[in-house]
Design a protein around this motif. Structure first.
Motif, mmCIF file in Angstrom:
data_model
loop_
_atom_site.group_PDB
_atom_site.id
_atom_site.type_symbol
_atom_site.label_atom_id
_atom_site.label_comp_id
_atom_site.label_asym_id
_atom_site.label_seq_id
_atom_site.Cartn_x
_atom_site.Cartn_y
_atom_site.Cartn_z
ATOM 1 N N ILE A 1 -7.655 -3.239 -6.624
ATOM 2 C CA ILE A 1 -6.867 -3.049 -5.402
ATOM 3 C C ILE A 1 -7.450 -3.942 -4.309
ATOM 4 C CG2 ILE A 1 -6.183 -1.400 -3.614
ATOM 5 C CD1 ILE A 1 -6.198 0.758 -5.748
ATOM 6 N N ALA B 1 0.822 -1.203 0.000
ATOM 7 C CA ALA B 1 0.000 0.000 0.000
ATOM 8 C C ALA B 1 0.857 1.255 0.000
ATOM 9 C CB ALA B 1 -0.926 -0.016 1.220
ATOM 10 N N TRP C 1 -9.587 2.867 -2.791
ATOM 11 C CA TRP C 1 -9.032 1.511 -2.791
ATOM 12 C C TRP C 1 -10.132 0.473 -2.600
ATOM 13 C CZ3 TRP C 1 -4.294 2.245 1.007
ATOM 14 C CH2 TRP C 1 -3.328 3.036 0.375
#
Length: 448
Positions: free
Chosen positions: A330, A269, A324
């Motif tokens: 993601i 991340a 996200w």
């Protein structure tokens, strides 16, 4: 050599005759799960302990080693004992320090309580016991990535004075190939302590099953071999109890700290935070400053916000997290605010909240390369299975006991790792001033 540690015993716990307080040996088989029990029962020494009482044990969040092993000695969840991960958050540091130091624990441990009551204690390879002020013989889990010699130096430094004697005596048992291996060493030290000092309380950590699962998967030939190896070590510990003449007066526990989930991808991340300018790098590619940081905690990630970040920056970071979650490319399934994690899981720490990955997503702290690595990628070199997921997800850990205070052939359905600590304290006639767990009365001969 120092004199043998002398044992003095306070009053017996409820349910035992006067003068019949029994010793306690706790063996942590890291990453053993309740679904492993049928196979473990085919192994002679696991079978001896599983013949008493056993059942599944739910980990605390996060389901990683150091927080859960601390719960097993404090009866508290992470907001009570302060060990919020294996590693201390260190934005921009590639290899953060682990929670080695017992002085980081913010709640009384069973070793503190035992010391107050005149009981003698020992730990071998148990997490978060370095530099302990309370343990009589502590040989903690600690290592230095620089190799064997620096590891021996820091291990000696973190051990108690009596523990250093055992380190020096058995240092040759530590294996160092591509990385450290302490199973043989921990067993040699534990059996020596039992024969020589005969402490009232001994906690031992054996990590081979966890290591095999990380490297090869949840149920592989290597994991089976690790169980067989650990069974042999448990046998050596049981034999040492017998040779010391204290087997009949000892309650023995097997505990574990979490299950495992198969990994399908590794997620960085912080790579995405670099792309959006929330983490800034210098000319050499190292972190120079940051507004937000994701501290990988296995299958979840802690979202840290710089204390100096202004409200506008915080709003932008949270908006990015929402992106996200909404982006199917993601692997972030949800975000849990810290207040919710504290209420639902007794979790707290120096972070804003927790990112929950999609199934099989391992979070990493690193920021270079790319944000996502899949198992079928040619350059995938990471773990095959992992933990750190929410406690109710996937298979559970295990808790088993046998001994003079333990009923025979009892199967209970569920407890927590904090319940284990409360049970250990009860068996020793001790009581935590605050506890998130309760005694697992089902396994005791004298029910409470």
């Amino acid at each position: 050599m120092s004199d043998t540690v002398q044992t003095s015993r306070p009053e017996s716990p409820a349910g035992t005759a006067p003068g019949q307080r029994h010793r306690l040996v706790v063996l942590s088989v890291d990453a053993m799960s309740d679904v492993d029990v049928p196979f473990a029962r085919t192994l002679p020494n696991f079978a001896r302990i599983l013949a008493g009482g056993w059942g599944s044990a739910e980990a605390i969040y996060p389901t990683v080693t150091y927080p859960n092993h601390t719960s097993q000695t404090t009866a508290r969840t992470a907001d009570g004992h302060g060990i919020y991960a294996n590693e201390k958050v260190s934005p921009g540091v590639r290899t953060p320090d682990w929670f080695w130091d017992a002085r980081d624990i913010t709640a009384p441990t069973i070793f503190d309580l035992a010391k107050e009551q005149g009981l003698t204690t020992a730990t071998v390879g148990w997490p978060v016991t370095g530099w302990s002020p309370s343990i009589d013989i502590a040989v903690p889990e600690i290592w230095d990535r620089g190799g064997l010699e620096p590891t021996l130096a820091v291990l000696r430094d973190a051990s108690t004075p009596r523990g250093r004697e055992y380190v020096d005596r058995h240092a040759g048992e530590i294996s160092w190939e591509r990385k450290h291996k302490f199973g043989r060493f921990n067993t040699a030290v534990a059996t020596d302590i039992l024969r020589t000092d005969q402490p009232d309380v001994l906690f031992v950590h054996l990590v081979d099953v966890d290591s095999a699962r990380h490297a090869t998967g949840r149920f592989t030939a290597e994991v089976k071999e690790a169980f067989e190896r650990v069974d042999g070590w448990i046998g050596e510990i049981l034999t040492a109890l017998e040779e010391a003449g204290i087997a009949e007066e000892t309650n023995i526990a097997i505990v574990s700290d979490h299950g495992h989930v198969e990994v399908g991808r590794c997620f960085r991340a912080n790579n995405l935070l670099v792309e959006r300018g929330f983490v800034r790098l210098d000319e050499s590619g190292e972190v120079s400053s940051w507004d937000a940081w994701v501290h990988g905690c296995g299958l979840t990630g802690q979202l840290h916000l710089n204390p100096e970040a202004d409200d506008v920056t915080v709003e932008k970071v949270l908006a990015l997290v929402d992106e996200w979650i909404d982006d199917p490319e993601i692997p972030v399934a949800d975000f849990h605010a810290l207040a919710d994690m504290t209420e639902d899981y007794g979790y707290a720490g120096p972070f804003f909240g927790v990112l929950e990955g999609t199934s099989g997503t391992n979070f990493q702290n690193l920021w270079e390369g790319r944000s996502l690595y899949g198992r079928f990628d040619a350059d995938y070199t990471f773990l095959i299975s992992q933990h750190g997921h929410l406690p109710e997800q996937d298979i559970q850990a295990v808790f088993a006991m046998v001994g003079p205070d333990i009923a025979e052939d009892v199967r209970f359905t569920h407890c927590t790792v904090t319940d284990e600590a409360a049970t250990f304290a009860h068996l020793l006639g001790l009581e935590f001033p605050d506890a998130d767990g309760a005694v697992v009365g089902e396994i005791l001969r004298a029910r409470v």
